[in-house]
Scaffold this active site. Structure first.
Site, PDB file in Angstrom:
ATOM      1  N   ARG A   1      43.585  93.729 -23.562  1.00  0.00           N
ATOM      2  CA  ARG A   1      44.019  93.281 -22.231  1.00  0.00           C
ATOM      3  C   ARG A   1      45.522  93.121 -22.174  1.00  0.00           C
ATOM      4  NH1 ARG A   1      41.297  87.938 -21.649  1.00  0.00           N
ATOM      5  NH2 ARG A   1      42.361  87.840 -19.655  1.00  0.00           N
TER       6      ARG A   1
ATOM      7  N   ASP B   1      36.399  88.380 -28.426  1.00  0.00           N
ATOM      8  CA  ASP B   1      37.588  88.004 -27.653  1.00  0.00           C
ATOM      9  C   ASP B   1      38.858  88.510 -28.329  1.00  0.00           C
ATOM     10  OD1 ASP B   1      39.035  86.496 -25.525  1.00  0.00           O
ATOM     11  OD2 ASP B   1      39.790  85.418 -27.258  1.00  0.00           O
TER      12      ASP B   1
ATOM     13  N   LYS C   1      35.414  80.841 -26.504  1.00  0.00           N
ATOM     14  CA  LYS C   1      36.002  80.212 -27.688  1.00  0.00           C
ATOM     15  C   LYS C   1      35.655  78.723 -27.737  1.00  0.00           C
ATOM     16  CE  LYS C   1      39.930  82.168 -26.558  1.00  0.00           C
ATOM     17  NZ  LYS C   1      41.249  82.786 -26.403  1.00  0.00           N
TER      18      LYS C   1
ATOM     19  N   HIS D   1      42.340  72.956 -23.303  1.00  0.00           N
ATOM     20  CA  HIS D   1      42.894  74.304 -23.332  1.00  0.00           C
ATOM     21  C   HIS D   1      43.668  74.561 -22.055  1.00  0.00           C
ATOM     22  CE1 HIS D   1      42.855  78.252 -25.341  1.00  0.00           C
ATOM     23  NE2 HIS D   1      42.987  78.748 -24.131  1.00  0.00           N
TER      24      HIS D   1
ATOM     25  N   SER E   1      37.056  84.595 -21.769  1.00  0.00           N
ATOM     26  CA  SER E   1      37.885  84.499 -22.976  1.00  0.00           C
ATOM     27  C   SER E   1      38.043  83.035 -23.393  1.00  0.00           C
ATOM     28  CB  SER E   1      39.255  85.130 -22.690  1.00  0.00           C
ATOM     29  OG  SER E   1      40.193  84.810 -23.683  1.00  0.00           O
TER      30      SER E   1
HETATM   31  N1  URA Z   1      44.022  82.043 -22.678  1.00  0.00           N
HETATM   32  C1  URA Z   1      42.983  82.660 -23.285  1.00  0.00           C
HETATM   33  O1  URA Z   1      42.559  82.242 -24.356  1.00  0.00           O
HETATM   34  N2  URA Z   1      42.418  83.724 -22.706  1.00  0.00           N
HETATM   35  C2  URA Z   1      42.841  84.228 -21.531  1.00  0.00           C
HETATM   36  O2  URA Z   1      42.285  85.198 -21.055  1.00  0.00           O
HETATM   37  C3  URA Z   1      43.934  83.578 -20.905  1.00  0.00           C
HETATM   38  C4  URA Z   1      44.511  82.484 -21.499  1.00  0.00           C
END
Ligand code: URA
Ligand code: CA
Length: 439
Positions: free
Chosen positions: A166, A159, A185, A81, A181
């Site tokens: 946000r 989220d 996930k 990620h 966040s």
């Molecule tokens: N990517 C995400 O999934 N969440 C964030 O807060 C920032 C980047």
């Protein structure tokens, strides 16, 4: 639970209890707390921060706000990620290469956000499906070693709510909010190996090296405590990573790389991240071993074949791998010439990202449709000596007026100086549970 009292506590800079954090997450997931109260608490967290215990509790509560998967993919499920970048399509390079080396990549990707691009948008731009049913997702990974899908509604639903708030309340750039966040996930998706690409620079969510390092350490610690193998690379985002910015254009660059026709920083970072994924998969022991295995998959064409398989499995036309030039077509294709002689001294990478959004490659509102054709190809990097009239980039636009707006933004985003300037740093550091190794 008295929600205004929770907001007050954080407003005054005090730590929240585990029960208060649980109430916040539950309220976000089930809609029982109104958006204005959630948003007020988000801003209090953005301004006053959270300690390590609070951040871990927030992450675990968000992960448990929906399904917790234990995917059977016939091996160790791994995922990578990125905190988000511009011209940054490492996923489409490293996922096929790692799958060709035997990894089992169960990847969940996002859409573009603000100035950053998203893999889901890039895949959809060539007709791929990213909302596969769970059974198809798992079968695809068992059969070909990789699948990339979007975030499902059942996974970390808190989220989904908080992220949308946000994005529209100026509370994205908060360490505890980003870490929770991303990691909620990844933990919910059942990834056992997690590789994080934490960007540093003018196009990064955390622009300073110190901020990015702190974020990387927090995420590695949370994941390690949850029993996952986590590593984070800090990589440069002071200029677009690849040369292509825009959805189909970025797919084209990934294909060009897998065909052996292109290289550069995008390949360098993809190999580095890919080697970490192979380590997390238990396939190799060292980064050097990983990179040489990946280079073999690049050289013998097996990485390209994996991408072709992945495109066909997910409903796209795999023959695009033989004809990537089809992905670079737009009504207007025109250079932006350098206004004078000079060395490229600085790029405002976020502004370049916003220029691609202005062309229609990203959304300004959640409901906007993206134009898969538009974007630009960078013709310069920081440190390059340019002559007046030489192209800084080539813009792919749908309309004359879009081209003009993007051209103005690109010229503002790229600074030229009379003095020579050093090239931007690409690889800053590797963070693992053993500590930080700087490059
Ligand atoms: N990517 C995400 O999934 N969440 C964030 O807060 C920032 C980047
Ligand atoms: Ca991304």
């Amino acid at each position: 639970m008295n929600f205004p009292a929770i907001i007050t506590r954080k407003k005054l800079g005090h730590p929240l209890s585990d029960e208060q954090i649980a109430a916040f997450v539950k309220g976000a997931a089930d809609g029982s707390v109104p958006d204005y109260q959630l948003a007020a608490l988000l801003m209090a967290i953005r301004l006053n921060g959270m300690d390590a215990r609070e951040t871990t509790t927030l992450t675990m509560e968000m992960a448990r706000s929906g399904d917790m998967l234990h995917p059977d993919v016939g091996g160790v499920p791994v995922d990578k990620h990125s905190t988000g970048g511009v011209g940054d399509t490492t996923t489409l390079v490293l996922v096929p290469l790692c799958a060709a080396c035997g990894a089992k990549i169960a990847k969940m990707s996002g859409r573009g956000l603000g100035h950053t691009g998203g893999t889901v948008d890039k895949m959809e731009s060539i007709g791929m499906k990213t909302d596969l049913p769970e059974a198809d997702f798992l079968r695809q990974i068992r059969e070909i070693g990789c699948a990339v899908i979007g975030q499902s509604a059942e996974l970390a639903p808190a989220d989904k709510t908080l992220y949308a708030l946000r994005d529209t309340t100026s509370t994205v750039d908060s360490l505890p909010l980003i870490a929770s966040s991303i990691m909620s996930k990844k933990l919910a998706s059942g990834a056992q190996g997690i590789v994080l690409d934490v960007k540093v620079g003018s196009g990064a969510i955390m622009p300073t090296y110190e901020g990015s390092l702190e974020l990387a350490r927090a995420m590695v610690e949370i994941g390690t405590r949850a029993g996952r193998h986590v590593s984070a690379l800090l990589t440069g985002m002071n200029e677009p990573l690849g040369s292509y910015v825009g959805n189909r254009l970025e797919v084209k660059e990934a294909i060009d790389i897998l065909r052996g026709k292109s290289a550069g920083p995008l390949l360098t970072v993809s190999l580095c991240l890919g080697a970490q994924l192979l380590i997390a998969s238990g396939i190799v022991k060292t980064p050097a071993e990983g990179e040489s295995m990946l280079l073999k998959a690049l050289g013998d064409g097996s990485g390209l074949e994996k991408l072709r398989q992945m495109i066909s499995y997910q409903g796209g036309d795999g023959s695009v791998c033989d004809h990537p030039e089809r992905l670079a077509e737009a009504p207007i294709v025109r250079d932006v010439p350098a206004p004078g002689d000079g060395c490229v001294s600085h790029m405002d990478t976020a502004k370049l990202g916003y220029a691609s959004q202005e062309l229609g490659a990203g959304r300004k509102q959640k409901t906007d449709a993206i134009d898969p054709r538009v974007g630009f190809i960078m013709r310069c990097r920081v440190g390059d000596q340019m002559r007046a009239g030489q192209p800084l980039c080539t813009v792919y636009a749908a309309r004359e007026t879009d081209f003009e707006r993007a051209r103005a933004m690109i010229l503002e985003a790229i600074s030229l100086s009379h003095d020579p300037v050093e090239r931007e740093k690409l690889l800053y550091a590797l963070v693992t549970s053993d500590g930080v190794q700087t490059f």
